[in-house]
Design an enzyme around this catalytic site. Sequence first.
Site, PDB file in Angstrom:
ATOM      1  N   SER A   1       0.845  -1.195   0.000  1.00 41.02           N
ATOM      2  CA  SER A   1       0.000   0.000   0.000  1.00 41.02           C
ATOM      3  C   SER A   1       0.875   1.237   0.000  1.00 41.02           C
ATOM      4  O   SER A   1       1.998   1.217   0.530  1.00 41.02           O
ATOM      5  CB  SER A   1      -0.895   0.015   1.234  1.00 41.02           C
ATOM      6  OG  SER A   1      -1.539   1.270   1.385  1.00 41.02           O
TER       7      SER A   1
ATOM      8  N   TYR B   1      -1.415  -0.642  10.246  1.00 37.58           N
ATOM      9  CA  TYR B   1      -1.460  -1.114   8.861  1.00 37.58           C
ATOM     10  C   TYR B   1      -0.200  -0.683   8.108  1.00 37.58           C
ATOM     11  O   TYR B   1       0.424  -1.480   7.398  1.00 37.58           O
ATOM     12  CB  TYR B   1      -2.706  -0.554   8.184  1.00 37.58           C
ATOM     13  CG  TYR B   1      -2.924  -1.057   6.777  1.00 37.58           C
ATOM     14  CD1 TYR B   1      -3.290  -2.379   6.534  1.00 37.58           C
ATOM     15  CD2 TYR B   1      -2.770  -0.201   5.685  1.00 37.58           C
ATOM     16  CE1 TYR B   1      -3.489  -2.837   5.237  1.00 37.58           C
ATOM     17  CE2 TYR B   1      -2.977  -0.650   4.393  1.00 37.58           C
ATOM     18  CZ  TYR B   1      -3.336  -1.972   4.180  1.00 37.58           C
ATOM     19  OH  TYR B   1      -3.528  -2.423   2.897  1.00 37.58           O
TER      20      TYR B   1
END
Length: 258
Positions: free
Chosen positions: A149, A162
Amino acid sequence: MISMNKKLEGKVVLVAGAGGIGNALAIRYAEEGAKIVLGDIELATAEEAAHQISVMGGEAIALRLDGADEASVASAVSTCCDTFARLDGAHINFGFLADGNPQIGVLELPIEIYDETQRVNARGFYLCTRAVLPRMIEGGGGSIVYTSSAVADAPSPAQVAYAMSKAAGHALMRHVATRFGAQGIRANTIAPAMTIHARIEKLVPPEMIEWARSAAAIKARVGRPDDIAAMGALLLSDDGSYITGQVISIDGGTTMRP
């Protein structure tokens, strides 16, 4: 119909993690000629893609896969080799996304969410890598692609767990590329920004999609699963045989690294 221009002809690819992105990966790789094993903790989701691949004339097996469970991962790899006699590529794509509230940072995030994020996203990628590497080395080499990501490299006041888990995946990828390159193993990471598909569209407010569009250099649209699949197909193919150790942003220019 299956394309006649098949970058992945004769290859066997494990896609770990179905859904909006994972199903697009599996279908694109099948279109390129690969035999697919697609696993997800939600078996029905993987079965949707496997059925579509079968209708197109490709070969695919759907199975239940918990990427953070060592026995489940080992079983998926065994299915690849027992059914198709080899394993040439793996795209490790699953993720735990509970750390998504923009109002929550390191002081507010429950430790249970932090722990589960690391267990699935960091430990799970580690387990999958340990499972696929020996089979690929035995077969003379292979390519591992990791889905990451943009948050792994971007400053952000949120998504701390995350982002940490995805940054850990980058370190793992570089380790694999460096340590096993001489044995024919390539490893690369694809780092998307917001990627829109049917599931996400139901959850994300329109203003967030518009924000993602405005943050990118390309303003015409936001990212789609097919964008990730196109790069994944290159990285898994012989056309990508001199690409390894890279984090490749598929984000419309949202991030620009030297």
